[in-house]
Design an enzyme around this catalytic site. Structure first.
Site, short mmCIF file in Angstrom:
data_model
loop_
_atom_site.label_atom_id
_atom_site.label_comp_id
_atom_site.label_asym_id
_atom_site.label_seq_id
_atom_site.Cartn_x
_atom_site.Cartn_y
_atom_site.Cartn_z
N ARG A 54 -42.81 11.20 -11.24
CA ARG A 54 -42.88 11.35 -9.78
C ARG A 54 -41.65 12.11 -9.28
O ARG A 54 -41.75 12.99 -8.43
CB ARG A 54 -42.95 9.99 -9.09
N HIS B 262 -54.04 10.91 -2.86
CA HIS B 262 -52.64 10.67 -3.24
C HIS B 262 -52.21 11.85 -4.13
O HIS B 262 -51.99 11.71 -5.33
CB HIS B 262 -52.53 9.35 -3.99
N GLN C 252 -48.97 11.84 -6.48
CA GLN C 252 -49.15 11.01 -7.67
C GLN C 252 -49.87 11.78 -8.77
O GLN C 252 -49.46 11.77 -9.94
CB GLN C 252 -49.96 9.75 -7.32
N ASP D 192 -56.53 2.03 -11.81
CA ASP D 192 -55.72 1.76 -10.61
C ASP D 192 -56.14 0.39 -10.09
O ASP D 192 -57.18 -0.16 -10.50
CB ASP D 192 -55.94 2.86 -9.56
N ARG E 34 -46.81 8.51 4.66
CA ARG E 34 -47.78 7.62 3.99
C ARG E 34 -48.48 6.86 5.11
O ARG E 34 -47.82 6.13 5.86
CB ARG E 34 -47.08 6.67 3.03
N CYS F 37 -51.02 4.53 -11.86
CA CYS F 37 -49.99 4.98 -10.92
C CYS F 37 -49.02 3.88 -10.55
O CYS F 37 -47.93 4.16 -10.04
CB CYS F 37 -50.65 5.56 -9.67
N1 CP Z 1 -47.72 5.00 -7.26
C1 CP Z 1 -47.18 4.87 -6.04
O1 CP Z 1 -47.42 5.68 -5.13
O2 CP Z 1 -46.35 3.80 -5.91
P1 CP Z 1 -45.67 3.26 -4.58
O3 CP Z 1 -46.74 2.63 -3.74
O4 CP Z 1 -44.65 2.29 -5.07
O5 CP Z 1 -45.04 4.42 -3.85
N1 NVA Z 2 -54.87 3.06 -4.71
C1 NVA Z 2 -53.60 2.42 -4.45
C2 NVA Z 2 -52.49 3.29 -4.90
C3 NVA Z 2 -51.11 2.74 -4.71
C4 NVA Z 2 -50.02 3.68 -5.09
C5 NVA Z 2 -53.47 2.09 -2.98
O1 NVA Z 2 -53.85 2.93 -2.15
O2 NVA Z 2 -53.02 0.99 -2.65
#
Ligand code: CP
Ligand code: NVA
Length: 308
Positions: free
Chosen positions: A290, A132, A135, A223, A105, A262
């Protein structure tokens, strides 16, 4: 034995639709009958590198690795040499000598590309500023569980044209549902991603009008207004205020439409508590999914693809 190429799970536009479909179908089967699942991670280790916070991605991958017979190591970029000048390429080469699959990530999509270029084990995108994909695979599983075949669904994305939205656009091309993206022009998804999807046959519209996007939809998705790493929070809130998913907006969707997010959520911003905590919300099943999808993503990665 035929040679195999490494199955990196980088973005949904780069994976064959048949492979994505097989991951979804395997997830459904394994969710129904977990005892019948193979243990493709037996004696294997997943390393996860985070440069941003995570609850769902981290825990679901860690549990998935263990339930599939393996184990997981969670790494924080700031406490690795990676956060202090070592290159992604060198990190990729070293980790590949220790572990069997790497999930990352990271702020920049280029980091994932570099990781995959130099790793000799599969690399999984656990979120970048651009996408993502894990997700959205869980979201497709949820959509099909709740509403039936994806190709019969109308999905409305409301709000920021962000990383998750862009993976939904990739998915629209490969899973065949109609996608309506309602977003302020300043926060629209990358035109290159929309163009790719349209050329790939996706039924996709991008509009500034949330009402028309939601009219008759099967699924409404929101989101956060401020993703991790986004600055300029005040301006984003002003731009996105007309895109709140509330009872009035949900009432424009089909009466049995579902609401997805998400998570993490900011109640009273992108969605009201009445919607996310209400009867149309499926966010807890979505979060659980997930885990189910991630198991099959790991299995697909470790299988590799045979080349003739
Ligand atoms: N939805 C999602 O990716 O959540 P986290 O940031 O908690 O991993
Ligand atoms: N769009 C959000 C998703 C978090 C899972 C971010 O990137 O922070």
């Amino acid at each position: 034995m035929p040679d195999t190429i490494i199955n990196h799970f980088l973005d949904l536009d780069r994976i064959a639709p048949a492979d994505l479909r097989s991951i979804i179908e395997a997830s459904k089967t394994a969710k129904e009958n977990p005892a019948a699942v193979d243990l493709p991670l037996t004696d294997k280790i997943l390393a996860m590198i985070f440069s941003k916070p995570s609850t769902r991605t981290r825990v679901s991958f860690e549990v998935a690795a263990r339930q599939l017979g393996g184990d997981a190591i969670v790494l924080d970029q700031q406490t690795m040499q990676l956060g202090h000048g070592e290159t992604v390429a060198d990190t990729a080469r070293v980790l590949s000598r220790f572990v069997d699959v790497i999930m990352m990530r990271t702020d920049k999509a280029e980091n994932i590309e570099e990781m995959a270029e130099y790793a000799s084990v599969p690399v999984i995108n656990g979120l970048t500023d651009r996408s993502h994909p894990c997700q959205v695979m869980a979201d497709i599983l949820t959509l099909e569980e709740k509403r039936g075949a994806a190709e019969n669904q109308v999905v409305a994305w409301i709000g920021d044209g962000n990383n998750v939205a862009q993976s939904w656009i990739h998915a629209a091309a490969h899973f065949g549902f109609e996608l309506r993206v309602a977003t302020p022009a300043e926060l629209a998804p990358e035109p290159g991603i929309v163009n790719w999807a349209q050329k790939a046959g996706a039924r996709i519209t991008v509009t500034e009008n949330a009402d028309t996007a939601v009219d008759g939809a099967d699924c409404v998705v929101a989101d956060t207004w401020v993703s991790m790493g986004d600055g300029d929070s005040t301006n984003r809130h002003n731009l996105l205020a007309p895109y709140q998913v509330n009872d009035a907006l949900m009432a424009r969707a089909k009466p049995d439409a579902i609401f997805m997010h998400c998570l993490p959520v900011h109640r009273g911003e992108e969605v009201t508590a009445s919607v996310i905590d209400g009867p149309q919300s499926v966010v807890w099943d979505e979060a659980e999914n997930r885990l189910h999808v991630q198991k099959e993503i790991l299995a697909w990665c470790l299988r590799g693809t045979a080349v003739k």
